[in-house]
Scaffold this active site. Structure first.
Site, PDB file in Angstrom:
ATOM      1  N   GLY A 119      -3.210 -17.580  10.212  1.00  0.00           N
ATOM      2  CA  GLY A 119      -3.955 -16.345   9.584  1.00  0.00           C
ATOM      3  C   GLY A 119      -4.026 -15.250   9.441  1.00  0.00           C
ATOM      4  O   GLY A 119      -4.828 -14.487   8.129  1.00  0.00           O
ATOM      5  N   ASP A 120      -3.279 -14.705  10.800  1.00  0.00           N
ATOM      6  CA  ASP A 120      -3.171 -13.763  10.853  1.00  0.00           C
ATOM      7  C   ASP A 120      -2.064 -13.052  11.395  1.00  0.00           C
ATOM      8  O   ASP A 120      -2.083 -12.191  12.616  1.00  0.00           O
ATOM      9  CB  ASP A 120      -4.794 -13.123  11.628  1.00  0.00           C
ATOM     10  CG  ASP A 120      -5.022 -11.265  11.527  1.00  0.00           C
ATOM     11  OD1 ASP A 120      -4.143 -10.993  11.033  1.00  0.00           O
ATOM     12  OD2 ASP A 120      -5.952 -10.548  11.913  1.00  0.00           O
ATOM     13  N   VAL A 121      -0.855 -13.387  11.265  1.00  0.00           N
ATOM     14  CA  VAL A 121       0.360 -13.269  11.872  1.00  0.00           C
ATOM     15  C   VAL A 121       0.439 -11.453  11.957  1.00  0.00           C
ATOM     16  O   VAL A 121       0.478 -10.843  10.866  1.00  0.00           O
ATOM     17  CB  VAL A 121       1.260 -13.548  11.550  1.00  0.00           C
ATOM     18  CG1 VAL A 121       2.804 -13.148  11.674  1.00  0.00           C
ATOM     19  CG2 VAL A 121       1.525 -15.140  11.761  1.00  0.00           C
TER      20      VAL A 121
END
Length: 317
Positions: free
Chosen positions: A146-148
């Site tokens: 979700g937050d690469v």
């Protein structure tokens, strides 16, 4: 950055094998939206990173529990940060993780930049390949990170560029679902510059959302700039490959790798395992400037025939 919280000693509920239960928070390393990260050490002086997550509402408490559950489920992979343990004290969750030596990937970009250094594309391949293996491990467990983004990819100091994916604060456990419907409740769901169109529109998140972020990260890693200048550009799925270094330095396979991830339709993006396979079969490490310039007209013709090129903006997805 030297701040120490009032709760400076914590006791983990079930520490990982070989680790102490009691940890002391030493100094503040960073601050996020609802969390602070401290350097910590155990009774033997061994260092770790401790993330203190504010959980003062039912929603934030559920979010913190999801983060810990996702990180716990993701363990036993060399490219995912190791979880030592977690505990809740009052309205704060403390999550102790292994300390990673070396600069974060974002600093690597700032200091060196990979596209124009000798062997830079091959080095980028080493980094992105490890990230893909980490995501394939997560996705097999139906976990969306979700937050690469570069700040969440810790890069070791060795010449092998060993990396670990960290910060599961935006992770989603899909379980039997193929995607998770987003609700704008004020909690972060990734970072806008790396977020895919479906997340920017607050629609849904899926395993394919991570893959868009990998495409943006790879573009940034190679070029030092973003493929989209605004959220509007992202929503119109327009990325430019017309400028340097894509015009003359990078190999066609690097451009194609990114293009296959920056697809507006999530179902058309490569999966993590497909991207691993594509990278394993294209380890050319880049081409010379002369070769790339000779290939450019053919590349333009190819994308023009596919309806994906114009002279002003480059490739359209």
């Amino acid at each position: 950055m030297g701040e120490v919280p009032s709760t400076s000693d914590i006791v983990l509920d079930e520490p990982a094998s070989g680790y102490s239960a009691r940890w002391r928070l030493c100094r503040l390393l960073g601050v996020g939206g609802f969390a602070k990260v401290y350097e910590a050490e155990d009774e033997m002086g061994r260092p770790a990173a401790c993330k203190a997550i504010l959980a003062d509402t039912p929603e934030r408490n559920a979010r913190a529990r999801c983060e810990i559950e996702a990180l716990r489920a993701a363990q036993s992979h060399r490219n995912i940060v190791g979880l030592i343990g977690a505990t809740q004290v009052g309205e704060t969750w403390y999550v102790v993780q292994e300390m990673r030596a070396g600069d974060i990937l974002d600093e690597v970009l700032t200091k060196r930049g990979l596209a124009n250094e000798e062997g830079g594309e091959a080095r980028a391949q080493r980094i992105v390949s490890q990230l893909l293996h980490a995501l394939a491990h997560l996705h097999r467990r139906n976990i969306v990170h979700g937050d690469v983004k570069p700040e969440n990819v810790l890069c070791g100091a060795s010449s092998r560029d060993e990396i670990q994916l960290c910060d599961f604060g935006s992770s989603v456990l899909l379980e039997e679902r193929t995607r998770h419907t987003l609700v704008d409740g004020g909690l972060s769901m990734g970072t806008a510059l790396y977020a895919p169109p479906e997340v920017i529109r607050t629609e849904h998140v899926s395993l394919a959302s991570d893959m868009w972020s990998v495409g943006v990260l790879t573009y940034v890693l190679l070029s030092g700039c973003f493929p989209f200048s605004s959220a509007n550009d992202t929503l119109n799925h327009r990325a430019s490959f017309a400028a340097e270094p894509f015009r003359s330095v990078l190999s066609p396979s690097a451009r194609d790798f990114i293009t296959a991830l920056l697809r507006h339709n999530p179902e058309r993006r490569r999966t993590a395992e497909e991207a691993v396979d594509a990278m394993d079969t294209n380890k050319d490490g880049g081409v010379s400037v002369e070769e790339a310039k000779a290939n450019l007209p053919a590349m333009q013709r190819y994308y023009q025939e596919m309806g994906m090129w114009d002279g002003n903006h480059g490739i359209f997805m």
